[in-house]
Design an enzyme around this catalytic site. Structure first.
Site, short mmCIF file in Angstrom:
data_model
loop_
_atom_site.label_atom_id
_atom_site.label_comp_id
_atom_site.label_asym_id
_atom_site.label_seq_id
_atom_site.Cartn_x
_atom_site.Cartn_y
_atom_site.Cartn_z
N ASP A 170 0.87 -1.22 0.12
CA ASP A 170 0.00 0.00 0.06
C ASP A 170 0.79 1.18 -0.04
O ASP A 170 1.65 1.47 0.85
CB ASP A 170 -0.94 0.04 1.26
CG ASP A 170 -1.78 1.06 1.51
OD1 ASP A 170 -1.86 1.89 0.60
OD2 ASP A 170 -2.28 1.11 2.60
N HIS B 49 -3.86 4.47 6.56
CA HIS B 49 -2.50 3.83 5.83
C HIS B 49 -1.28 3.97 6.38
O HIS B 49 -1.10 5.18 6.94
CB HIS B 49 -2.67 4.72 4.49
CG HIS B 49 -4.01 4.21 3.68
ND1 HIS B 49 -4.10 3.05 2.80
CD2 HIS B 49 -5.32 4.95 3.67
CE1 HIS B 49 -5.49 3.35 2.42
NE2 HIS B 49 -6.12 4.37 2.97
#
Ligand SMILES: [Zn+2]
Ligand SMILES: [Zn+2]
Length: 554
Positions: free
Chosen positions: A195, A368
């Site tokens: 990610d 994130h």
């Protein structure tokens, strides 16, 4: 053939994540999400990945593994299932329930009777989908029950992180799977796909725990109503608000379809805790003093139909924003939505409220990983090859540099585009081509019936308006009646009559010349009129409207 990896969405962009894994015998996908439109995509509801490659390999396509329940990972599943009803969907408990709720929504094509086959997965266990063997591992994220996926191959593991962060004090106490990942690293990871969303942010992301402390602070300060806006899927944030509300004895009111639905699903599955009669119906709002209530609503992105927007515009029947109210925006703003969000914030201030915004006031933390967490992921898995995923090109590129600083040689890092075919053969990885996926735009009930050309036309219409020229011809190709010129969104007709009159004259001249030339082609006539008018409008007022020529034969 060894193994083929094809990202069809989520690279070079934020959203509509989907990656295909193809062996000799079968294809599986990780995630099938949607992307919210950018401001230039006039009238588009959202964009989904192109399923064309799957269509041409229909028999091989066996299953979909879903990492978590966010729209950019599940939003295209209803379209996928419609075309490929026999695939099996793998996901954790909450993720599967969110998918079920999502794909059986009214506008979709699936109902309780034709649900696809679904298999619930648990971290740290192996599952099979045809000849693929994979294992989910637990990650932290801004939604409960998120996992990454490790696919077992003869050449080593392929680790796909999904969306992740590392939170050592998460709300649900479910800790990031350090052990599993380091174990995989010891066994041998061939490729890590990780990610990249926050690759520009240095250091570590904050823990959810800090949000609780800050929420607590605002609850002690608020004099009037507290209005907390959050994503409907952020079950942890909702739980935090419940807990603080209980602590300060504020009555809880929840409103918004998706919010109520998600809370119900999470409650049934045990992902959220509250006592019976914890909520109060909106009708009772008036019964309590403002200092004793908290309203939980949706609309953090300024969505026009959302509860928060209606409140900001003073259009909500039951909840009125008053002086002294405190509005907490407890979600980050998705890029592209800023203008809508700030419009709401301005209006809320006009009504006398104070607005506390997500990250700047620490009532939201990102879901994130920041750079240090991205490095930990690489250290744990020790991959031979690295592919940054989920992000615009700069995010991917910066993530690639980060990987180099922790020892991945640059020749082992692949910066891929959507559609690139990554071939994995005998410890050797290379890009062999691109399947050239298209943007599939969803507008109302239409799926992919709008191309980039339509979007361009809409941009032109929105920017410079439209001018229609109606030419009526006789069978003998002579003008049957005077040419008409109509415009919309182009100029104020009262002030610019001369402009349209002149456009009529020009069109007349073009038609006469076309008749004299003896050309019988209507296409030719249309082209000539468009060319001359384009030139005229450009010279006269420097505008480039969308010109439509309509020829009628009587
Ligand atoms: Zn997510
Ligand atoms: Zn995502």
């Amino acid at each position: 053939m060894g193994l083929r990896i094809i990202p069809v969405g989520g690279l070079g962009e934020i959203g509509r994540n989907m990656t295909l894994f193809e062996s000799e015998r079968s294809i599986i996908a990780i995630d099938a999400g949607l992307q919210f439109p950018t401001v230039e995509m006039y009238g588009i509801d959202f964009v989904i990945p192109d399923f064309n490659y799957l269509r041409s390999n229909r028999i091989k396509f066996k299953g979909l593994i879903v990492t978590h329940g966010h729209e950019d990972h599940i939003g295209a599943i209803s379209y996928l299932v419609k075309e490929f009803p026999s695939i099996t969907i793998f996901g954790t408990k909450l993720t599967l329930e969110l998918i079920k709720a999502r794909i059986t929504e009214k506008r979709n094509f699936v109902n309780q009777s034709n649900l696809p086959k679904m298999v619930e997965i648990h971290p740290d266990r192996f599952y099979n989908c045809d000849d693929f063997e994979f294992m989910p591992f637990r990650v932290n994220h801004s939604i409960a029950d998120a996992v990454g996926i490790a696919i077992k191959t003869d050449l080593g593991y392929i680790v796909h992180t999904g969306d992740f962060k590392i939170d050592n004090t998460p709300v649900d106490n479910k800790i990031f799977d350090y052990h599993t990942l380091s174990d995989l690293g010891r066994k041998g990871v061939l490729l890590l796909m990780s990610d990249s969303t926050n690759s520009e942010r240095k250091g570590f992301s904050n823990s959810e725990k800090e949000v609780v402390e800050n929420l607590d602070y605002y609850f002690t300060k608020a004099k009037g109503k507290i209005i907390a806006a959050t994503f409907a899927s952020n079950i942890h944030r909702i739980q935090q608000i419940f807990d603080v509300a209980k602590k300060y004895d504020r009555k809880v009111f929840v409103t918004g379809f998706s919010l109520e639905k998600n809370i119900e699903i999470a409650k049934q599955l045990g992902y959220i805790n509250f006592e019976r009669n914890f909520f109060h119906p909106l009708e009772d709002l008036k019964k309590f003093p403002p200092s004793k209530v908290v309203c939980i609503v949706t609309g953090t992105q300024g969505e026009p139909m959302s509860v928060l927007t209606r409140m900001a515009e003073n259009r909500h029947k039951q909840i009125k924003v008053e002086k002294g109210d405190l509005v907490l925006l407890a979600s980050s703003v998705i890029p592209g939505n800023e203008h809508l969000v700030f419009k709401n914030i301005n209006k809320l201030y006009e009504l006398g409220a104070t607005v506390v915004q997500s990250e700047s006031d620490d009532i939201h933390v990102s879901g994130h990983a920041y750079t240090e967490e991205q490095k930990i992921m690489i250290h744990l898995t020790r991959p031979k090859y690295f592919v940054p995923i989920h992000g615009e090109y700069r995010h991917l590129s910066i993530h690639a540099s980060t990987a180099q600083t922790v020892g991945i040689p640059s020749e082992n890092i692949f910066l891929l585009k959507n559609g690139d075919i990554l071939e994995v053969e005998d410890q050797n990885i290379h890009v062999s081509g691109n399947i050239e996926p298209e943007n599939i735009f969803i507008d109302g009930k239409g799926i992919g019936d709008i191309s980039d050309i339509v979007i361009e036309e809409r941009q032109k219409l929105a920017e410079d308006g439209t001018v229609a020229v109606v030419v009526t011809l006789t069978k003998e190709a002579a003008l049957a009646s005077p040419i008409e010129v109509i415009s919309r969104g182009f100029v104020l007709i009262d002030n610019s009559e001369h402009l349209l009159e002149k456009a009529k004259d020009i069109s007349n001249q073009v038609v006469n010349r076309w008749i004299i030339d003896g050309s019988n082609s209507w296409d030719d006539l249309k082209k000539r009129i468009k060319r001359e008018l384009k030139k005229y409008f450009n010279e006269e007022i420097a505008r480039d409207p969308f010109i439509l020529v309509i020829i009628v034969e009587v």
